[in-house]
Motif scaffolding. Structure first.
Motif, PDB file in Angstrom:
ATOM      1  N   ARG A   1      26.381  28.257 -21.522  1.00  0.00           N
ATOM      2  CA  ARG A   1      25.150  28.685 -21.494  1.00  0.00           C
ATOM      3  C   ARG A   1      24.391  26.814 -21.773  1.00  0.00           C
ATOM      4  NH1 ARG A   1      26.486  33.464 -24.781  1.00  0.00           N
ATOM      5  NH2 ARG A   1      26.372  32.241 -26.362  1.00  0.00           N
ATOM      6  N   GLY A   2      24.532  26.343 -22.028  1.00  0.00           N
ATOM      7  CA  GLY A   2      23.939  25.182 -22.042  1.00  0.00           C
ATOM      8  C   GLY A   2      23.569  24.711 -23.455  1.00  0.00           C
ATOM      9  N   GLU A   3      24.205  25.411 -24.388  1.00  0.00           N
ATOM     10  CA  GLU A   3      23.587  25.510 -26.011  1.00  0.00           C
ATOM     11  C   GLU A   3      24.195  24.685 -26.811  1.00  0.00           C
ATOM     12  OE1 GLU A   3      23.608  29.623 -26.651  1.00  0.00           O
ATOM     13  OE2 GLU A   3      22.165  30.165 -25.140  1.00  0.00           O
ATOM     14  N   VAL A   4      25.264  23.705 -26.121  1.00  0.00           N
ATOM     15  CA  VAL A   4      26.147  22.398 -26.991  1.00  0.00           C
ATOM     16  C   VAL A   4      26.097  21.785 -25.862  1.00  0.00           C
ATOM     17  CG1 VAL A   4      28.470  22.685 -27.980  1.00  0.00           C
ATOM     18  CG2 VAL A   4      26.623  24.254 -28.356  1.00  0.00           C
ATOM     19  N   PRO A   5      26.393  20.585 -27.039  1.00  0.00           N
ATOM     20  CA  PRO A   5      26.357  19.064 -26.266  1.00  0.00           C
ATOM     21  C   PRO A   5      27.903  19.099 -25.808  1.00  0.00           C
ATOM     22  CG  PRO A   5      25.028  18.422 -28.118  1.00  0.00           C
ATOM     23  CD  PRO A   5      25.022  20.228 -27.817  1.00  0.00           C
ATOM     24  N   TRP A   6      27.918  18.352 -24.485  1.00  0.00           N
ATOM     25  CA  TRP A   6      29.488  17.850 -23.599  1.00  0.00           C
ATOM     26  C   TRP A   6      30.301  17.005 -25.254  1.00  0.00           C
ATOM     27  CZ3 TRP A   6      32.543  20.089 -20.510  1.00  0.00           C
ATOM     28  CH2 TRP A   6      32.687  21.175 -19.827  1.00  0.00           C
ATOM     29  N   THR A   7      28.944  16.011 -25.556  1.00  0.00           N
ATOM     30  CA  THR A   7      30.022  15.466 -26.378  1.00  0.00           C
ATOM     31  C   THR A   7      29.837  15.591 -27.816  1.00  0.00           C
ATOM     32  OG1 THR A   7      27.774  14.586 -27.269  1.00  0.00           O
ATOM     33  CG2 THR A   7      28.825  13.023 -25.327  1.00  0.00           C
ATOM     34  N   ASP A   8      29.898  16.928 -28.460  1.00  0.00           N
ATOM     35  CA  ASP A   8      29.556  17.571 -29.509  1.00  0.00           C
ATOM     36  C   ASP A   8      31.466  17.349 -30.106  1.00  0.00           C
ATOM     37  OD1 ASP A   8      30.921  20.144 -31.119  1.00  0.00           O
ATOM     38  OD2 ASP A   8      29.071  20.357 -31.047  1.00  0.00           O
ATOM     39  N   ASP A   9      32.140  17.242 -31.290  1.00  0.00           N
ATOM     40  CA  ASP A   9      33.151  16.977 -32.183  1.00  0.00           C
ATOM     41  C   ASP A   9      34.601  18.137 -31.522  1.00  0.00           C
ATOM     42  OD1 ASP A   9      32.474  14.590 -32.052  1.00  0.00           O
ATOM     43  OD2 ASP A   9      32.194  14.779 -34.453  1.00  0.00           O
ATOM     44  N   ARG A  10      33.382  18.794 -31.178  1.00  0.00           N
ATOM     45  CA  ARG A  10      34.478  20.154 -30.586  1.00  0.00           C
ATOM     46  C   ARG A  10      34.774  20.130 -29.590  1.00  0.00           C
ATOM     47  NH1 ARG A  10      30.169  24.758 -33.051  1.00  0.00           N
ATOM     48  NH2 ARG A  10      29.044  22.783 -32.516  1.00  0.00           N
ATOM     49  N   VAL A  11      34.087  19.821 -28.635  1.00  0.00           N
ATOM     50  CA  VAL A  11      34.298  19.357 -26.714  1.00  0.00           C
ATOM     51  C   VAL A  11      35.703  18.707 -26.583  1.00  0.00           C
ATOM     52  CG1 VAL A  11      33.463  19.405 -24.780  1.00  0.00           C
ATOM     53  CG2 VAL A  11      32.396  20.514 -26.833  1.00  0.00           C
ATOM     54  N   ARG A  12      34.947  17.568 -28.079  1.00  0.00           N
ATOM     55  CA  ARG A  12      35.980  16.475 -27.782  1.00  0.00           C
ATOM     56  C   ARG A  12      37.889  16.805 -28.111  1.00  0.00           C
ATOM     57  NH1 ARG A  12      34.466  11.558 -26.439  1.00  0.00           N
ATOM     58  NH2 ARG A  12      32.253  11.211 -26.832  1.00  0.00           N
ATOM     59  N   GLN A  13      38.093  18.055 -28.885  1.00  0.00           N
ATOM     60  CA  GLN A  13      39.118  18.136 -29.839  1.00  0.00           C
ATOM     61  C   GLN A  13      39.758  19.157 -28.365  1.00  0.00           C
ATOM     62  OE1 GLN A  13      40.416  17.823 -32.560  1.00  0.00           O
ATOM     63  NE2 GLN A  13      42.167  18.503 -31.328  1.00  0.00           N
ATOM     64  N   THR A  14      38.876  20.147 -28.070  1.00  0.00           N
ATOM     65  CA  THR A  14      39.659  20.180 -26.681  1.00  0.00           C
ATOM     66  C   THR A  14      39.994  19.083 -25.602  1.00  0.00           C
ATOM     67  OG1 THR A  14      38.178  22.376 -26.685  1.00  0.00           O
ATOM     68  CG2 THR A  14      38.885  21.850 -24.069  1.00  0.00           C
ATOM     69  N   PHE A  15      39.561  18.759 -25.345  1.00  0.00           N
ATOM     70  CA  PHE A  15      39.992  17.717 -24.924  1.00  0.00           C
ATOM     71  C   PHE A  15      41.297  16.236 -25.776  1.00  0.00           C
ATOM     72  CE2 PHE A  15      36.370  18.029 -22.434  1.00  0.00           C
ATOM     73  CZ  PHE A  15      36.219  17.994 -21.029  1.00  0.00           C
ATOM     74  N   ALA A  16      41.152  16.286 -26.477  1.00  0.00           N
ATOM     75  CA  ALA A  16      42.451  15.572 -27.426  1.00  0.00           C
ATOM     76  C   ALA A  16      43.470  17.133 -27.196  1.00  0.00           C
ATOM     77  CB  ALA A  16      41.990  15.569 -28.869  1.00  0.00           C
ATOM     78  N   ASN A  17      42.955  18.079 -27.456  1.00  0.00           N
ATOM     79  CA  ASN A  17      44.875  18.661 -27.042  1.00  0.00           C
ATOM     80  C   ASN A  17      45.312  18.585 -25.680  1.00  0.00           C
ATOM     81  OD1 ASN A  17      44.590  19.682 -29.564  1.00  0.00           O
ATOM     82  ND2 ASN A  17      43.304  21.367 -29.363  1.00  0.00           N
ATOM     83  N   TRP A  18      44.342  18.985 -24.762  1.00  0.00           N
ATOM     84  CA  TRP A  18      44.408  18.463 -23.567  1.00  0.00           C
ATOM     85  C   TRP A  18      45.233  17.397 -22.925  1.00  0.00           C
ATOM     86  CZ3 TRP A  18      40.585  19.692 -18.925  1.00  0.00           C
ATOM     87  CH2 TRP A  18      41.189  19.926 -17.630  1.00  0.00           C
TER      88      TRP A  18
END
Length: 421
Positions: free
Chosen positions: A217-234
């Motif tokens: 919904r666009g409520e969280v920045p893509w640069t958020d650390d939680r998003v970065r963790q997703t990419f780290a797992n991937w």
């Protein structure tokens, strides 16, 4: 494009597969006039289902003249807005959740909340949220299907592997598969959306359903650390070499031979791929399915895209259009059209019967009993259309050039701010 102009008798020639149960599902007053339907069910099996639906609805309402237009599924994505403009049809096919929002906000889909208040629609409650925008309902579901990891059971057996239940087991299995000279996963990202499936699962397993939908919904920045963790797992999988090479040059169908030939052991995909795998020569003894494993301590959320029918806001025969929506959501009809020899998918109506197919049964069990986190519609349906387009380009780029992550996230964040803020 194919147009069937009925007198009802002409349409009846198309199919009578639903005649028995459908005739029992009639509702309301006699219908007359014209009913115009545009469908994107253009592949052979869905087309036969759509023609059968029209044939049997016509048999129930002999004074109704039905015109069915079937449009190529990809072409419909660009044609729907114009089709709903001047001289719109009465009923159209589309998709649930955010994918219907532009047509709701443009006043092109009719509010059918009155239908959802009828007792029979209680059996569709599992998807009511996906059909709701601003507290109102704007369409009805006729089918949905699970996503998950389809895998070569014979290869797992050969290597002594079991279905993984967590991320560490997933990676350990992958390493054993790589050590055997195979790739862990086939994928074709030429048309981008398949990478969206991997993001949906890794992000929802890393951060949970609520966070995933907040991002959508666009409520969280893509640069958020939680998003970065997703990419780290991937990236753990990417750095292992888990995916087939040059996947950006293949469509999802073109990536199938890697699994069929045993060069890759698994495919994260929707259940619609099972038919193609069987046609490629895999038997049900060789092919199996497991739920994408846990990563963090969050409840399972699942991708289960829902396909829909909508009443056009400018419908000339809304009474007949609504009756058709009642018809396609009835338990009897949903049982028939989702059967293994029809769509081969899952009925939404809770009173319908699931087809006698092991993958349909597994998917139904998973979505009914082990998706407490929530049901996602899929990356390019849950996210804003422009955000999804830019996002999927970034996801594909990440899979090929993972070192570009900072630039990718900056670009996605810039797009998010422009769209939402």
């Amino acid at each position: 494009m194919n147009i069937l102009n009925t007198v009802t008798g002409v349409v009846l020639g198309a199919s009578t597969m639903l005649a028995g149960p459908a005739l029992a599902a009639s509702h309301g007053n006699p219908l007359s006039g014209d009913l115009r339907i545009i469908s994107d069910m253009s592949n052979p099996a869905p087309r036969a289902v759509m023609e059968g639906l029209v044939a049997d609805f016509g048999a129930m309402h002999p004074d109704l003249n039905i015109e069915l237009t079937i449009v190529d599924r990809e072409a419909w994505k660009t044609q729907i807005r114009n089709a709903l403009g001047a001289n719109p049809p009465d009923v159209v096919n589309w998709y649930a959740a955010n994918r219907m929002r532009p047509y709701v906000e443009a006043g092109l889909f009719a509010d059918i909340s009155d239908l959802w208040e009828e007792e029979q629609f209680e059996a569709l409650a599992s998807t009511k949220g996906a059909m709701t925008i601003d507290g109102a309902q704007w369409g009805v579901p006729y089918t949905y299907y699970q996503w998950g990891v389809y895998y070569r059971k014979d290869i797992f057996d050969e290597l002594g592997l079991s279905e993984p239940t967590n991320w560490e087991e997933e990676k350990a299995n992958c390493q054993a598969i790589l050590d055997s000279g195979r790739k862990c996963y086939t994928i074709g990202t030429k048309f981008l959306w398949t990478a969206g499936g991997w993001f949906d699962y890794i992000n929802s397993r890393t951060n949970g359903y609520d966070f995933h939908m907040e991002l959508a919904r666009g409520e969280v920045p893509w640069t958020d650390d939680r998003v970065r963790q997703t990419f780290a797992n991937w990236r753990e999988l990417i750095d292992m070499g888990a995916f087939i090479d040059d996947h950006q040059t293949y469509s999802w169908q073109e990536a199938l031979p890697f699994m069929v030939n045993g060069e890759a052991a698994a495919y994260l995909m929707g259940n619609f791929a099972v038919a193609a795998m069987r046609e490629g020569g895999l038997t049900d003894d060789q092919l199996d399915f497991y739920q994408f494993p846990k990563i963090a301590d969050v409840e399972y959320a699942e991708d289960a895209p829902t396909d829909t029918f909508h009443l056009a806001a400018g419908a000339q025969n809304p009474e007949a259009g609504k009756e058709f929506l009642r018809f396609v959501t009835s338990a009897e009809v949903q049982t028939e059209i989702n059967a293994g020899d029809a769509l081969g998918q899952l009925p939404v109506n809770a009173n319908a019967e699931v087809g006698d197919d092991k993958f349909l049964q597994q998917g139904f069990e998973m979505l009914s009993n082990n998706a407490q986190g929530g049901v996602m519609q899929f990356f390019d349906r849950d996210f804003d259309a422009e955000m999804a387009s830019v996002g999927m380009e970034g996801l594909q780029e990440f899979m090929v050039f993972p070192d570009n992550l900072d630039d990718i996230l900056a670009r996605l964040e810039e797009t998010r701010q422009r769209i939402y803020e």
